[in-house]
Design an enzyme around this catalytic site. Sequence first.
Site, PDB file in Angstrom:
ATOM      1  NE  ARG A  31      -6.097   1.586  11.631  1.00 53.19           N
ATOM      2  CZ  ARG A  31      -4.856   1.306  11.224  1.00 53.19           C
ATOM      3  NH1 ARG A  31      -3.888   2.206  11.370  1.00 53.19           N
ATOM      4  NH2 ARG A  31      -4.559   0.137  10.688  1.00 53.19           N
ATOM      5  CE1 TYR A  76      12.570  31.998   1.948  1.00 48.60           C
ATOM      6  CE2 TYR A  76      12.401  29.598   1.956  1.00 48.60           C
ATOM      7  CZ  TYR A  76      12.342  30.804   1.281  1.00 48.60           C
ATOM      8  OH  TYR A  76      12.042  30.816  -0.057  1.00 48.60           O
ATOM      9  CE  LYS A  84      -0.225   0.253   5.035  1.00 44.21           C
ATOM     10  NZ  LYS A  84      -1.068   0.424   6.215  1.00 44.21           N
ATOM     11  CG  MET A 111       8.556  23.579  -2.304  1.00 39.17           C
ATOM     12  SD  MET A 111       7.425  24.616  -3.255  1.00 39.17           S
ATOM     13  CE  MET A 111       6.515  25.445  -1.960  1.00 39.17           C
TER      14      MET A 111
END
Length: 369
Positions: free
Chosen positions: A129, A260, A35, A308
């Site tokens: 769940r 940054y 998965k 990013m």
Amino acid sequence: MSANAELVIDLDQYRANLAALRAHAPGALQMAVVKANAYGHGMVPVARAARQASVDWLGVATPAEALELRAAGDHGPLLCWLAVPGAPFTELIGADVEMTASGVDQLEAIAAAGDRPRVQLKVDTGLSRNGAFGPHWDDLVAAAARMQAAGRIEVTGVWSHFASADEPEHPANDHQEAVFRAAVDQLAAAGVHPALRHLANSAAAVTRPSSHFDLVRLGIATYGIAPDPAVPVPDVRPILTARTVLANVKRVPAGSSVSYGWRWSADRETTLGLVPVGYGEGIHRTASNRAQVGFAGGRAPVRGTICMDQLVVDLGDRPARIGDPVTVFGPGDDGEPTAQDWADAAGTIAYEIVTRLAGRWSRTYRGER
């Protein structure tokens, strides 16, 4: 590399990992869980390698994953376990995918979608769940017995999932196994005797033989990553290496600030290297100023905020040129950090480090057949 960064996946090692894991549960069938794009490794190539390694089953979460595997040519036993209302049950049945029912309504929807579909029932043993528990499990057992007797479905399996198998001494493990055994007995009392009972995941396959039953579901360990640092898995190693090259190199004076927010400033003259991956590729921004990469046989710390598309590393006084190779993480054989090292730096688990890899990576598969 044709792209800024490359994921190299060793399928020979993946097959070796599966063989090593089979030795931990020799009396049970083996399901390879692929998965989430095979935990970030690439679902179709990994699934193909799993079949070549003679796994008995593949496991996926969503119908879309199951249908993608069938479209790619996979034909072996395949279980899907997470469907929402409106799922393409008719298409799944036609593609010979076994589905999981976690409630009566879902079981009815599956039964109505085809001719005697094969269904596995999920019992919630304490994860809270998916799956049915308490009166809802009672209702599901009664409905499954009724529908099977009427020839509407074939119940092929019953299963559940551990909450704390990566903590072998956690009391949840004994509790959940006892609840699971009671659920199996309840099915049998209702006249339903599925061939497959499965509870164990990677951690339980290694640490809890009593939970192996008929099949073990193997996920993270097949990719060579321990379910938890406290639960090492013998004889497996990571199959993925994330690598790139330096996009820029510059010598900066003491006092230079990086990225940054100026969250790191050099306390000495040093060499900075620009690594062209960032959170756009799934690199955790929370690892800023804490993670390391592999460079020139050693490690180089990440400095400043991860961006990013790029991050900056401190190379100190080591010689460096644009185009020099960088290993973001890998098996650790050459001193580079591992996915677990990045998980520690980011305050998360190694599952998330590899599963979230996305964006502009290219993928290279070694050992394809």
